[in-house]
Design a protein around this motif. Structure first.
Motif, PDB file in Angstrom:
ATOM      1  N   ALA A 243       0.877  -1.114   0.061  1.00  0.00           N
ATOM      2  CA  ALA A 243       0.323  -0.161   0.269  1.00  0.00           C
ATOM      3  C   ALA A 243       1.529   1.556  -0.130  1.00  0.00           C
ATOM      4  O   ALA A 243       0.969   2.090  -0.788  1.00  0.00           O
ATOM      5  N   PRO A 244       2.221   1.315   1.151  1.00  0.00           N
ATOM      6  CA  PRO A 244       2.463   2.638   1.461  1.00  0.00           C
ATOM      7  C   PRO A 244       3.120   3.018  -0.921  1.00  0.00           C
ATOM      8  O   PRO A 244       3.996   4.008  -1.223  1.00  0.00           O
ATOM      9  N   ALA A 245       3.511   1.941  -1.010  1.00  0.00           N
ATOM     10  CA  ALA A 245       4.491   1.596  -1.834  1.00  0.00           C
ATOM     11  C   ALA A 245       3.868   2.326  -3.125  1.00  0.00           C
ATOM     12  O   ALA A 245       4.246   2.562  -3.854  1.00  0.00           O
ATOM     13  N   LEU A 246       2.244   1.594  -3.488  1.00  0.00           N
ATOM     14  CA  LEU A 246       1.943   1.790  -4.236  1.00  0.00           C
ATOM     15  C   LEU A 246       1.026   3.404  -4.355  1.00  0.00           C
ATOM     16  O   LEU A 246       1.061   4.273  -5.485  1.00  0.00           O
ATOM     17  N   THR A 247       1.262   4.446  -3.051  1.00  0.00           N
ATOM     18  CA  THR A 247       0.515   5.353  -3.277  1.00  0.00           C
ATOM     19  C   THR A 247       1.770   6.189  -3.098  1.00  0.00           C
ATOM     20  O   THR A 247       1.584   7.495  -3.547  1.00  0.00           O
ATOM     21  N   SER A 248       3.009   5.970  -2.914  1.00  0.00           N
ATOM     22  CA  SER A 248       4.403   6.530  -3.482  1.00  0.00           C
ATOM     23  C   SER A 248       4.216   6.879  -4.571  1.00  0.00           C
ATOM     24  O   SER A 248       5.264   7.713  -5.055  1.00  0.00           O
ATOM     25  N   ALA A 249       3.962   5.857  -5.504  1.00  0.00           N
ATOM     26  CA  ALA A 249       4.279   5.517  -6.787  1.00  0.00           C
ATOM     27  C   ALA A 249       3.101   6.437  -7.006  1.00  0.00           C
ATOM     28  O   ALA A 249       3.573   7.187  -8.021  1.00  0.00           O
ATOM     29  N   VAL A 250       2.131   6.585  -6.888  1.00  0.00           N
ATOM     30  CA  VAL A 250       0.764   7.490  -7.675  1.00  0.00           C
ATOM     31  C   VAL A 250       1.583   8.613  -7.907  1.00  0.00           C
ATOM     32  O   VAL A 250       1.714  10.071  -8.518  1.00  0.00           O
ATOM     33  N   GLY A 251       1.994   9.374  -6.552  1.00  0.00           N
ATOM     34  CA  GLY A 251       2.685  10.777  -5.991  1.00  0.00           C
ATOM     35  C   GLY A 251       3.510  10.567  -6.861  1.00  0.00           C
ATOM     36  O   GLY A 251       3.476  11.677  -7.033  1.00  0.00           O
ATOM     37  N   ALA A 252       4.942  10.057  -7.253  1.00  0.00           N
ATOM     38  CA  ALA A 252       5.820   9.917  -7.520  1.00  0.00           C
ATOM     39  C   ALA A 252       5.493  10.671  -8.898  1.00  0.00           C
ATOM     40  O   ALA A 252       5.577  11.648  -9.925  1.00  0.00           O
ATOM     41  N   LEU A 253       4.344  10.018  -9.739  1.00  0.00           N
ATOM     42  CA  LEU A 253       3.542  10.444 -10.829  1.00  0.00           C
ATOM     43  C   LEU A 253       3.139  12.046 -11.215  1.00  0.00           C
ATOM     44  O   LEU A 253       3.385  12.365 -11.656  1.00  0.00           O
ATOM     45  N   TYR A 298      -0.277   4.526  12.698  1.00  0.00           N
ATOM     46  CA  TYR A 298       0.843   5.464  12.399  1.00  0.00           C
ATOM     47  C   TYR A 298       1.529   7.005  12.262  1.00  0.00           C
ATOM     48  O   TYR A 298       2.275   7.577  12.222  1.00  0.00           O
ATOM     49  N   VAL A 299       1.211   6.178  10.642  1.00  0.00           N
ATOM     50  CA  VAL A 299       1.734   7.454   9.949  1.00  0.00           C
ATOM     51  C   VAL A 299       1.102   8.402   8.908  1.00  0.00           C
ATOM     52  O   VAL A 299       0.535   8.007   7.923  1.00  0.00           O
ATOM     53  N   VAL A 300      -0.741   8.121   9.514  1.00  0.00           N
ATOM     54  CA  VAL A 300      -1.605   8.076   8.943  1.00  0.00           C
ATOM     55  C   VAL A 300      -1.659   9.586   7.842  1.00  0.00           C
ATOM     56  O   VAL A 300      -2.522  10.101   7.195  1.00  0.00           O
ATOM     57  N   PHE A 301      -0.630  10.047   8.739  1.00  0.00           N
ATOM     58  CA  PHE A 301      -0.708  11.581   7.886  1.00  0.00           C
ATOM     59  C   PHE A 301       0.241  12.059   6.672  1.00  0.00           C
ATOM     60  O   PHE A 301      -0.193  13.291   6.104  1.00  0.00           O
ATOM     61  N   SER A 302       0.661  10.730   6.401  1.00  0.00           N
ATOM     62  CA  SER A 302       1.429  10.631   5.068  1.00  0.00           C
ATOM     63  C   SER A 302       0.129  10.678   3.767  1.00  0.00           C
ATOM     64  O   SER A 302       0.514  11.596   2.804  1.00  0.00           O
ATOM     65  N   TYR A 303      -1.383  10.409   4.555  1.00  0.00           N
ATOM     66  CA  TYR A 303      -2.184  10.626   3.136  1.00  0.00           C
ATOM     67  C   TYR A 303      -2.053  11.800   2.862  1.00  0.00           C
ATOM     68  O   TYR A 303      -2.127  12.577   1.418  1.00  0.00           O
ATOM     69  N   ALA A 304      -1.803  13.222   4.110  1.00  0.00           N
ATOM     70  CA  ALA A 304      -2.281  14.170   3.448  1.00  0.00           C
ATOM     71  C   ALA A 304      -0.938  14.683   2.424  1.00  0.00           C
ATOM     72  O   ALA A 304      -1.158  15.645   1.361  1.00  0.00           O
ATOM     73  N   GLY A 305       0.524  14.274   2.222  1.00  0.00           N
ATOM     74  CA  GLY A 305       0.966  14.555   1.167  1.00  0.00           C
ATOM     75  C   GLY A 305       0.306  13.352  -0.465  1.00  0.00           C
ATOM     76  O   GLY A 305       0.392  14.755  -1.264  1.00  0.00           O
ATOM     77  N   LEU A 306       0.056  13.193  -0.249  1.00  0.00           N
ATOM     78  CA  LEU A 306      -1.300  12.254  -0.952  1.00  0.00           C
ATOM     79  C   LEU A 306      -2.046  12.765  -1.970  1.00  0.00           C
ATOM     80  O   LEU A 306      -2.902  13.268  -3.507  1.00  0.00           O
TER      81      LEU A 306
END
Length: 488
Positions: A243-253, A298-306
């Motif tokens: 899940a974090p890998a996928l969201t990171s890839a989408v964010g990078a795109l 624990y890091v749900v706040f990272s979704y703000a970046g997405l």
């Protein structure tokens, strides 16, 4: 990048209010989840109902990392003991604050439309809606991190002592709510590098970061001494990483798209969003291969970046629409915008409905308490295997009225623990042997490494009892045992 001190337009309310109101609406929709509550929330509920000296005593033994949240909930329940809505109210309000702060951040960095879209996307993220309806600290941590990110942008635009003090204070609150919020400050450092911040900005951030680390250090030392409470966390596997890998890839795109900065913005929005999305979960996952600590909440706040990156992508998509659509007559624009928002909200409706059911959480303690009430009768005994399943009685004592807890020696409030202290195995065996009916509350599948007390409970039941009736609750099993031949 040099800072243009010509301020962005001050009127941000039209941008931040719609996401905040949408988050409030979605947060209050089905906030009781059919009257269900799961184990972690039960801990918050019952600890927050203790007196302040009892909470303080508990935090010296366990769960210090959630201490500030327990004190917040204690205040809420003193003002309004409204059950599940009161338990989850701080989380709903916190996520609404986060949505508004994210929209304002997007407005300052990429313009009004990008900020509005980012805030609306944030409100619709499933994880945001999930933790907006949980009586734990994760929504409040998310709000502190997103608000802190906004204050970082403001301090970068106008690097005054007051601005950096506000930034440091909010980030310290986030870290005291949960210490892993400091990972967001590491992401902010990457943002400053990416945006080529000047020495004055770096100096202000460094002082604020040092103050936050100094303020959270005592909590970190205490929680490290209480590390047994997270011994259940395992080394990350593919189910944790995808899940974090996928969201990171989408964010990078999304970050690869051309994204002009708003006038006066100290950096491009992607410089803030991408580190916030990628660094906290990635760092925690890497550390967890040595010392398992990674849990996605624990890091749900990272979704703000997405959400910010998706908002930027939608803004770019809008800019590329044919001029006939983007230059729609002014009277018709509210209609078009309303239709677009309706589609955006209704598209994930099946998933949103699922998040508001008891099955959306690992278990339902309230249903287990009701099952124990239905199966038992006054004078019966009750056992909990493991002892932590006593959370059902702690949440709903009325459901266990008349049932005698054979293993409990001291309550949680008296012993400074969460679920209380149990007596020894021999006393448990003797107490069970004297009963004719016992209600057992346990996990659906036995766990390996049962304690001597739990082994004594099960052995005593197997010696002279037989299962009579069973209720398979979501994540919990409740069974009435009677002496052999007495089930009828």
């Amino acid at each position: 990048m040099t800072t243009d001190k010509t301020a962005t337009p001050e009127r941000g309310w039209p941008v931040l209010l719609p996401p905040a109101l949408l988050t409030l609406l979605l947060g209050f929709w089905g906030v009781e989840r059919g009257g269900s509550i799961w184990r972690d929330e039960v801990v918050s509920y019952q600890v927050a109902h203790r007196s302040l000296p009892e909470i303080w005593r508990l935090l010296h033994e366990i769960d210090a990392v959630h201490g500030l949240h327990y004190l917040l909930l204690n205040t809420v329940f003193r003002l309004w003991d409204g059950g599940l809505p009161a338990l989850r109210l701080p989380s709903v309000l916190a996520m609404a604050l986060a949505a508004g702060a994210l929209a304002e951040t997007g407005r300052r960095l990429a313009g009004r439309r990008a900020g509005l879209l980012a805030g609306l996307v944030f409100a619709l993220v499933p994880a945001v809606q999930q933790y907006a309806q949980e009586g734990r600290s994760y929504a409040s941590v998310c709000a502190a991190v997103v608000l802190g990110s906004l204050l970082l942008v403001r301090a970068w635009q106008r690097p005054t002592a007051r601005a950096w003090t506000a930034y440091g204070a909010v980030m310290l609150i986030g870290a005291l709510l949960h210490e892993f919020a400091v990972l967001a400050m590491a992401a902010h450092a990457l943002t400053l590098c990416w945006g080529r911040a000047g020495r004055r900005v770096w100096a202000g951030w460094a002082v604020a970061a040092a103050a936050v680390l100094a303020g959270v250090l005592p909590l970190s030392l205490i929680s490290r001494a209480q590390a047994d409470q997270v011994a259940w966390i395992t080394t990350p596997g593919w189910s944790d990483v995808w899940a974090p890998a996928l969201t990171s890839a989408v964010g990078a795109l999304c970050a690869c798209l051309r994204q002009p900065a708003a006038p006066g913005a100290p950096c491009r929005a992607r410089a803030l969003a991408l580190p916030l999305l990628v660094l906290p979960p990635a760092a925690l996952i890497l550390v967890s291969f040595l010392d398992p600590l990674y849990v996605d909440r624990y890091v749900v706040f990272s979704y703000a970046g997405l959400a910010l990156l998706l908002g930027l992508a939608l803004d770019r998509a809008w800019a590329r629409l044919p001029r006939a659509l983007t230059e729609w007559p002014v009277p018709g624009r509210p209609v078009v915008a309303s239709l677009a928002l309706t589609v955006l909200v209704l598209a994930p409706l099946p998933l949103e409905r699922g998040l508001r059911t008891p099955q959306s959480r690992p278990n339902d303690v309230a249903a287990a308490a009701r099952a124990a009430r239905d199966l038992g009768r006054p004078g019966d005994a009750v056992l909990f295997v493991p002892g932590a399943r006593r959370e059902a009685a702690l949440y709903d004592p009325a459901a266990f009225a008349g049932l005698r807890d054979l293993a409990l020696a001291r309550t949680g409030a008296d012993s400074g623990t969460i679920n209380g202290v149990e007596t020894g195995p021999e006393r448990i065996r003797a107490a069970v042997a004297a009963q004719r009916r016992v209600v057992l509350v346990t996990d659906p599948r036995p766990r390996a490494g049962a304690s001597a007390r739990d082994q004594a409970k099960l052995a005593a039941l197997a010696a002279r009892f037989t299962p009579c009736r069973t209720r398979a609750i979501h994540g919990i099993t409740v069974t009435l045992y009677t002496v052999r031949g007495a089930c009828g």
